[in-house]
Design an enzyme around this catalytic site. Structure first.
Site, PDB file in Angstrom:
ATOM      1  N   CYS A 109       2.999  -2.572  68.224  1.00 43.24           N
ATOM      2  CA  CYS A 109       3.619  -1.863  69.329  1.00 43.24           C
ATOM      3  C   CYS A 109       2.757  -0.659  69.653  1.00 43.24           C
ATOM      4  CB  CYS A 109       5.036  -1.393  68.976  1.00 43.24           C
ATOM      5  SG  CYS A 109       6.206  -2.731  68.613  1.00 43.24           S
TER       6      CYS A 109
ATOM      7  N   GLY B 292       1.204  -4.568  72.732  1.00 41.75           N
ATOM      8  CA  GLY B 292       2.485  -5.233  72.894  1.00 41.75           C
ATOM      9  C   GLY B 292       2.714  -5.628  74.327  1.00 41.75           C
TER      10      GLY B 292
ATOM     11  N   ASN C  11       6.391   2.317  66.096  1.00 46.34           N
ATOM     12  CA  ASN C  11       5.351   1.314  65.860  1.00 46.34           C
ATOM     13  C   ASN C  11       5.256   1.097  64.362  1.00 46.34           C
ATOM     14  OD1 ASN C  11       1.711   1.459  65.922  1.00 46.34           O
ATOM     15  ND2 ASN C  11       3.039  -0.316  65.781  1.00 46.34           N
ATOM     16  N   GLY C  12       5.434  -0.136  63.930  1.00 46.08           N
ATOM     17  CA  GLY C  12       5.370  -0.442  62.500  1.00 46.08           C
ATOM     18  C   GLY C  12       6.501  -1.353  62.089  1.00 46.08           C
TER      19      GLY C  12
ATOM     20  N   TYR D 253      -9.492  -5.867  64.742  1.00 45.64           N
ATOM     21  CA  TYR D 253      -8.943  -6.586  65.899  1.00 45.64           C
ATOM     22  C   TYR D 253      -8.021  -5.768  66.796  1.00 45.64           C
ATOM     23  CZ  TYR D 253      -6.140 -10.037  68.483  1.00 45.64           C
ATOM     24  OH  TYR D 253      -5.496 -10.728  69.469  1.00 45.64           O
TER      25      TYR D 253
END
Length: 489
Positions: free
Chosen positions: A23, A49, A124-125, A270
């Protein structure tokens, strides 16, 4: 036809052999147009996301929110939407689901009304003890409105016995386990926080052109700052809580025993955008160095180095420079296949890779080709790309991967398959090579990956990064996962 017209299964039929982003979060403090700036930041973080997006703002009197399924440009394409989000303070979120299904109720930021006023949070996570906490919270009478683990933060803050917002927030984060980069907004302040090991990224920036000198930005990556015209200030430290209010910026370190960092190494491989700088390292240059290490470790004679676009491009450039083999764009990627009106039948699924990638026969035909990709997940995409390159006339196809074999699932915010579905978990490198159909297959070593990131090698006693997807060395307890294993026995 928009994203909401498709089921998640239909949308994923082309990308089911890739790791998916986690995210992205953005926070803005005291500007004249927080919603527009937040949307710009979210657009820059779209790679993190693509399922949903949302913004919450505060105008000094009340909170405003808009959330929707789809890309940022789809959710906030109507100027009237931005106009409905007045205020100089705001937070935003791009979502790729790692927990909870794709439904509007799971779209962040999440918002709640508390006795101290409104409060919104974006995460985020992934929390590794979310289910355990949720069971306890439900027994205490908490009513969950979503199925995302992020809602745990809202309820922990709600039931906290502390009197002020900051103390309640710190009380909440001290109870959770897992990876989190958080932005939160109350009527008086913007809060940003990273977990004690700093697994997920979060940075602080400043808006130099604002009429208010006390204008700040927090975001997942520096690329978001560029889109807003903001200046980079610094990375928010692991375990740090940043509070931005009318008095400026202050820092709290509530985790006294926080002595190390385990930043996600796959961000460099990535996930992060190549033009971002994270933990003082250029993502683009890191990927080039990974490619150079790959050439040193598993070089083979060939005529051309070809990246699997887009994530394999910097590593392929590094490989080509280190090996003195020409770099060519032998595979061309279509950037417009994400929304397709074609019914995903079995035949279309088999053509999925061809819809997304096309070979450039002029630079492949009659050549020995080294293909560079960032990772192998299930292996189905790699197999089809190798077949495409052979069909374009390649005499040999050697596949080189700019990361170690991915043998383990991630529980910290990256959407990965179960271990038994990861090709490297169930097959040796020779078996993988045979299944994919390449003439040879090589991965960069863990030490090579660390050297590319300016470390001598991986310190096995005290690893410098979170590399659990390669090594199985999970730095944060997997409480919920372990409970499920016990129950299944």
């Amino acid at each position: 036809m928009t994203l909401s017209s498709f089921s998640s299964h239909e949308l994923d039929f082309i990308d089911d052999d890739e790791f998916h982003e986690e995210c992205g979060v953005v926070g803005i403090w005291t500007t004249q147009d927080a919603a527009s700036l937040t949307a710009l930041g979210l657009h820059a973080l779209q790679h993190r996301g693509q399922e949903a997006s949302g913004i919450v703002t505060y105008d000094g009197n009340q909170f405003h929110t808009h959330r929707g399924l789809g890309l940022v440009g789809e959710v906030f394409d109507d100027p009237r939407v931005i106009a409905s989000l007045p205020g100089g303070m705001g937070i935003g979120h791009n979502r790729y689901a790692t927990t909870g299904e794709t439904q509007l109720r799971n779209v962040q930021p999440l918002y709640g009304d508390f006795e101290f006023g409104g409060f919104a949070v974006a995460h985020n996570g992934n929390l590794t003890n979310a289910q355990l906490l949720k069971q306890s919270l439900v027994r205490r009478g908490c009513l969950f409105q979503s199925s995302t683990d992020s809602e745990v933060f809202i309820h922990l803050i709600a039931i906290s016995l502390y009197s002020n917002v900051i103390d309640r927030f710190i009380d909440a984060i001290k109870q959770v386990q897992g990876a989190y980069s958080l932005v939160a907004l109350s009527k008086d302040m913007l809060i940003a926080a990273r977990d004690p090991l700093g697994v997920r990224p979060l940075i602080l920036g400043k808006l130099p052109y604002s009429q208010d000198e006390n204008s700040w930005v927090v975001a997942s990556e520096t690329c978001a700052l560029s889109s807003m015209g903001a200046d980079f200030v610094r990375d928010i430290e692991p375990g740090e809580v940043i509070i931005i209010d009318h008095d400026g910026v202050r820092s709290i370190h509530p985790f006294a025993d926080n002595t190390s960092s385990r930043f996600c190494i796959f961000e460099y491989v990535y996930f992060a955008r190549p033009d971002s700088v994270i933990e003082n390292k250029s993502v683009y240059m890191a990927r080039k160095k990974i490619g150079a290490e790959l050439a040193k470790e598993s070089h083979i004679e060939a005529d051309v180095v070809v990246p699997v676009p887009d994530s394999g491009v910097p590593a392929a450039i590094g490989y080509a420079e280190a090996s003195n083999i020409p770099f060519e764009l032998g595979i061309i990627r279509s950037h417009y296949i994400g929304r397709t009106f074609i019914e995903p039948t079995d035949q279309i699924r088999n053509l999925g890779v061809k819809l997304k990638h096309a070979t450039n026969r002029a630079v492949i035909n009659g050549k020995r080709v080294i293909l560079i990709d960032d990772s192998i997940v299930r292996g189905t995409t790699s197999k089809k790309i190798v077949e495409m390159v052979r069909a374009a006339g390649a005499t040999e196809v050697h596949l080189r991967i700019a990361s170690p074999p991915t043998q383990h699932s991630c529980f910290y915010g990256i959407d990965t398959p179960a271990e038994e579905k990861l090709l490297a978990h169930t097959h040796s490198i020779d078996e993988m090579c045979k299944l994919i159909g390449a003439d040879s297959l090589g991965f960069v070593s863990a030490d090579g990956l660390y050297r590319a990131l300016q470390e001598d090698k991986r310190n096995n006693q005290n690893p410098q990064y979170c590399d659990a997807c390669f090594t199985g060395d999970y730095p944060i307890p997997l409480t919920d996962h372990d409970m499920q294993l016990v129950k299944s026995k």
